[in-house]
Motif scaffolding. Structure first.
Motif, PDB file in Angstrom:
ATOM      1  N   CYS A 222       0.836  -1.208   0.000  1.00  7.63           N
ATOM      2  CA  CYS A 222       0.000   0.000   0.000  1.00  7.63           C
ATOM      3  C   CYS A 222       0.867   1.252   0.000  1.00  7.63           C
ATOM      4  CB  CYS A 222      -0.902   0.006   1.231  1.00  7.63           C
ATOM      5  SG  CYS A 222      -1.983   1.440   1.278  1.00  7.63           S
ATOM      6  N   PHE A 278      -9.649  13.704   1.089  1.00  9.88           N
ATOM      7  CA  PHE A 278     -10.878  14.201   1.717  1.00  9.88           C
ATOM      8  C   PHE A 278     -10.939  15.734   1.675  1.00  9.88           C
ATOM      9  CE2 PHE A 278      -7.845  14.135   5.163  1.00  9.88           C
ATOM     10  CZ  PHE A 278      -8.104  15.312   5.844  1.00  9.88           C
ATOM     11  N   ILE A 309     -13.063  10.130  -3.262  1.00  9.33           N
ATOM     12  CA  ILE A 309     -14.141   9.706  -4.160  1.00  9.33           C
ATOM     13  C   ILE A 309     -15.473  10.055  -3.510  1.00  9.33           C
ATOM     14  CG2 ILE A 309     -15.168   7.752  -5.388  1.00  9.33           C
ATOM     15  CD1 ILE A 309     -12.292   6.627  -5.516  1.00  9.33           C
ATOM     16  N   ILE A 339     -13.364   3.693  -1.331  1.00  8.29           N
ATOM     17  CA  ILE A 339     -14.095   4.838  -0.761  1.00  8.29           C
ATOM     18  C   ILE A 339     -13.961   4.793   0.756  1.00  8.29           C
ATOM     19  CG2 ILE A 339     -16.344   6.000  -0.623  1.00  8.29           C
ATOM     20  CD1 ILE A 339     -17.152   4.542  -3.168  1.00  8.29           C
ATOM     21  N   ASP A 379     -11.438   3.032   8.557  1.00 12.30           N
ATOM     22  CA  ASP A 379     -10.372   3.511   9.455  1.00 12.30           C
ATOM     23  C   ASP A 379     -10.879   3.489  10.895  1.00 12.30           C
ATOM     24  OD1 ASP A 379      -8.644   4.220   7.253  1.00 12.30           O
ATOM     25  OD2 ASP A 379      -9.874   5.994   6.945  1.00 12.30           O
ATOM     26  N   ALA A 498       2.552  -1.579   4.547  1.00 13.35           N
ATOM     27  CA  ALA A 498       3.160  -0.405   3.931  1.00 13.35           C
ATOM     28  C   ALA A 498       4.575  -0.189   4.476  1.00 13.35           C
ATOM     29  CB  ALA A 498       2.282   0.809   4.177  1.00 13.35           C
ATOM     30  N   GLY A 499       4.669   0.231   5.747  1.00 14.91           N
ATOM     31  CA  GLY A 499       5.941   0.665   6.323  1.00 14.91           C
ATOM     32  C   GLY A 499       7.084  -0.330   6.137  1.00 14.91           C
TER      33      GLY A 499
HETATM   34  O1  1PR Z   1     -11.634   9.276   2.990  1.00 13.41           O
HETATM   35  O2  1PR Z   1     -12.285   8.444   0.763  1.00 13.41           O
HETATM   36  O3  1PR Z   1     -10.820  10.430   0.969  1.00 13.41           O
HETATM   37  O4  1PR Z   1     -10.002   8.160   1.524  1.00 13.41           O
HETATM   38  C1  1PR Z   1      -8.813   8.473   2.172  1.00 13.41           C
HETATM   39  C2  1PR Z   1      -8.023   7.222   2.301  1.00 13.41           C
HETATM   40  O5  1PR Z   1      -6.749   7.583   2.838  1.00 13.41           O
HETATM   41  C3  1PR Z   1      -8.643   6.201   3.219  1.00 13.41           C
HETATM   42  O6  1PR Z   1      -8.540   4.929   2.636  1.00 13.41           O
HETATM   43  C4  1PR Z   1      -7.788   6.258   4.489  1.00 13.41           C
HETATM   44  O7  1PR Z   1      -7.587   4.974   5.022  1.00 13.41           O
HETATM   45  C5  1PR Z   1      -6.475   6.796   3.968  1.00 13.41           C
HETATM   46  N1  1PR Z   1      -5.801   7.686   4.933  1.00 13.41           N
HETATM   47  C6  1PR Z   1      -6.212   8.910   5.304  1.00 13.41           C
HETATM   48  N2  1PR Z   1      -5.315   9.447   6.155  1.00 13.41           N
HETATM   49  C7  1PR Z   1      -4.345   8.544   6.326  1.00 13.41           C
HETATM   50  C8  1PR Z   1      -3.154   8.697   7.159  1.00 13.41           C
HETATM   51  O8  1PR Z   1      -2.347   7.785   7.311  1.00 13.41           O
HETATM   52  N3  1PR Z   1      -3.000   9.866   7.754  1.00 13.41           N
HETATM   53  N4  1PR Z   1      -3.922   6.337   5.459  1.00 13.41           N
HETATM   54  C9  1PR Z   1      -4.651   7.430   5.561  1.00 13.41           C
HETATM   55  C10 1PR Z   1      -4.364   5.187   5.863  1.00 13.41           C
HETATM   56  C11 1PR Z   1      -3.613   3.182   6.374  1.00 13.41           C
HETATM   57  C12 1PR Z   1      -3.168   2.071   5.568  1.00 13.41           C
HETATM   58  C13 1PR Z   1      -1.712   1.802   5.811  1.00 13.41           C
HETATM   59  C14 1PR Z   1      -1.787   0.575   6.640  1.00 13.41           C
HETATM   60  C15 1PR Z   1      -0.545  -0.219   6.676  1.00 13.41           C
HETATM   61  N5  1PR Z   1      -3.309   4.379   5.759  1.00 13.41           N
HETATM   62  O9  1PR Z   1      -3.482   2.173   4.267  1.00 13.41           O
HETATM   63  O10 1PR Z   1      -1.108   1.722   4.602  1.00 13.41           O
HETATM   64  O11 1PR Z   1      -2.158   0.956   7.956  1.00 13.41           O
HETATM   65  O12 1PR Z   1       0.450   0.465   7.309  1.00 13.41           O
HETATM   66  P1  1PR Z   1       1.596  -0.315   8.084  1.00 13.41           P
HETATM   67  O13 1PR Z   1       1.828  -1.593   7.367  1.00 13.41           O
HETATM   68  O14 1PR Z   1       2.799   0.583   7.974  1.00 13.41           O
HETATM   69  O15 1PR Z   1       1.124  -0.497   9.476  1.00 13.41           O
HETATM   70  P2  1PR Z   1     -11.261   9.135   1.600  1.00 13.41           P
END
Ligand code: 1PR
Length: 523
Positions: A222, A278, A309, A339, A379, A498-499
């Motif tokens: 991701c 968003f 979206i 979404i 989330d 991801a990380g």
């Molecule tokens: O709300 O439709 O505009 O979509 C925004 C998207 O962005 C959502 O899917 C939301 O999960 C993501 N998002 C928003 N803010 C953040 C942030 O990190 N500040 N990222 C974010 C979410 C979570 C995972 C991450 C895993 C694995 N990221 O996608 O990649 O937790 O991480 P790890 O393996 O390092 O623990 P919208």
């Protein structure tokens, strides 16, 4: 020269890219005459059978297609392009398909999750030039809820197993069609496409035969993407969603380069999340579309894109629908859209009124592109309570007690990247979104994100038990054992990280090596 039939939905860009990568030229049919003039015709399709047939009728493509196919001219149908060849589909009762083959497309009524999404094998029933260079144990990418049931067994080229045995490709003369997506099946899919294009390939049966094929558990890389403080689009990564370090947005690389690396390393899918979607509207934030276009030129596994979206009115008063945003993403190379915030708002309204309006982004996009193309990204964060009766949400008894020794918790949904908690739990959200037409759940976990502590198995199995669609476990992976745990201790279909991939702490290759022999994977 390949003529490609584009009926206006789905990701034709990846088919064009996959064919062009093989050095062949692609021309997109612009009218009925182009179909009749084709040397070789490719009919890719994802989406809904009904809307496809309506468009084929509208564009007056049905007659030329039938003429072309009845003359046994070279044809490759993909997914819905396979279903179209049959008399009808349960997906759109009353509508007629091309009727080149007797039989129907049926909906899966099985124990396992539907749609059938991911990498599965094939069992070959007859020789074909498509198999030149294919060993027989390769896996190909499937994404569908319906399968064809030919009246004549003699046309079956391969079977695949997913609770039941179903026809995964057909062959009669020069007409070939696959349920799987060769254009999304990495190097093995490229071989199949190349064998279709090059007529003089050997007609063979692959050496390896399996008695039963198995769907692989998917490992997904991701990429959380956003502009940094200098305005450059970067892959970032948060700790519990906080992506800033010493005040600056963490920069872990360039989106296209990282996606290419993960493709080479064996990622089964790649997800881009535009994490500031968003607040920044994606159609104004064009770099994401460029990232998709570029990535889909060289990365031949499924691409999901999320972020922003939703319906939107810009500063000049111009209104855009979520469907219009999704259209742009699909046409730029996305296979699925995800979404987040909007799904929560939609589910809240649906739960409040009990009415499906047909107008929400989930409903509109799944109606046109099929539910397999709509992922809902959740989330959630844990909220501890003293008893199951403390709140009206889905409460679980937890093995991980809260700060005050609480033995119960619920999983609160958030929007806007975790900034705003809502009065809705992840289980109810997932169920509502499934009813509205979502085809998959991407289940993040704010508590575990970036912690390397492992996936939140309790959250994951609670949500998985509540829905019949596939679930992607996300957040917290820190070592190879965490992937084994999530696949052996829960029933999810895929795991996302991801990380650890960005920081090269645990390469995807190591995850796959470790899982080999323990969990069904695509090697
Ligand atoms: O709300 O439709 O505009 O979509 C925004 C998207 O962005 C959502 O899917 C939301 O999960 C993501 N998002 C928003 N803010 C953040 C942030 O990190 N500040 N990222 C974010 C979410 C979570 C995972 C991450 C895993 C694995 N990221 O996608 O990649 O937790 O991480 P790890 O393996 O390092 O623990 P919208």
């Amino acid at each position: 020269m390949i003529t490609l039939l584009d009926y206006g939905a789905g990701n034709v860009r990846s088919v064009i890219n996959a064919i062009e990568k093989l050095g062949e030229t692609v021309r997109v049919a612009e009218g009925p005459r182009d179909i009749l003039a084709a040397e070789k015709l490719v009919f890719p399709g994802v989406g809904n059978f009904g809307s496809m047939i309506h468009i084929l009728n509208q564009k007056q493509y049905m007659d030329p297609l039938q003429t072309y196919l009845k003359a046994d001219r070279p044809f490759l149908g993909i997914c819905l392009g396979l279903h179209a060849l049959f008399e009808a589909s349960e997906e759109a009762p009353g509508l007629k398909g091309l009727g080149i083959f007797k039989g129907h497309a049926r909906k899966f009524h099985i124990q396992q999750s539907v749609p059938h999404i991911g990498w599965n094998g094939i069992r070959v029933k007859q020789p074909s030039r498509l198999f030149d260079g294919i060993k027989g144990d390769e896996k190909f990418y499937f994404v569908h809820s319906y399968y064809v049931e030919p009246a004549d067994d003699g046309v079956v080229l391969t079977f695949t197993d997913y609770d039941i045995e179903f026809t995964s490709s057909i062959q009669r003369g020069n007409i070939l069609a696959t349920q799987f997506h060769p254009e999304k099946s990495g190097a093995s899919g490229q071989k199949i496409l190349s064998n279709f294009i090059q007529e003089h390939r050997q007609v063979v049966v692959p050496k390896i035969h399996s008695n039963k094929t198995k769907l692989a558990k998917r490992i997904i890389a991701c990429l959380d993407v956003r502009a940094n403080d200098h305005g450059d689009l970067v892959v970032t990564k948060g700790d519990q969603y906080d992506v800033r370090e010493d005040g600056a947005v963490r920069n872990l690389g360039k989106p296209v380069e990282l996606a290419q690396r993960y493709y080479q390393e064996g990622s089964d899918e790649i997800t881009f999340l535009n994490i500031t979607g968003f607040r920044d509207f994606p159609l104004e934030d064009m770099p994401m579309l460029a990232v998709l276009r570029q990535t889909s030129k060289t990365v031949f596994v499924p691409l999901t894109i999320g972020g922003g979206i939703r319906d939107y009115t810009d500063k000049n008063g111009r209104h855009y629908t979520a469907l219009a945003v999704a259209n742009e993403y699909f046409r730029s190379g996305a296979d699925k859209i995800s979404i987040g915030s909007d799904a929560v708002i939609i589910a809240e309204q649906y739960l409040q009124t009990g009415q499906m309006t047909g107008q929400s982004s989930i409903e509109q996009i799944s109606r046109i592109y099929g539910n397999q193309a709509v992922v809902v990204s959740i989330d959630p964060r844990r909220v501890y309570v003293d008893s199951p009766q403390a709140v009206r949400h889905k409460v679980i008894s937890t093995q991980l007690p809260g700060p005050n020794g609480e033995k119960f918790c619920w999983f609160q949904c958030t929007i806007k990247g975790g900034r705003e908690g809502r009065d809705l739990d992840a289980v109810t959200l997932a169920q509502a979104c499934e009813q509205l037409g979502a085809g998959e759940i991407l289940l993040n976990c704010i508590d575990r994100d970036g912690t390397n502590m492992g996936f939140d198995l309790e959250l994951i199995q609670t949500v998985k038990d509540a829905v019949g669609i596939p679930v992607i476990a996300s957040s917290g992976a820190g070592c190879v054992e965490h992937f084994q745990a999530v696949f052996q201790e829960t029933t999810v279909e895929s795991a996302l990280a991801a990380g650890i991939f960005h920081r090269r702490e645990v390469p995807i290759i190591d995850v796959k090596k470790f899982l080999q022999g323990k969990v069904e994977i695509r090697s």
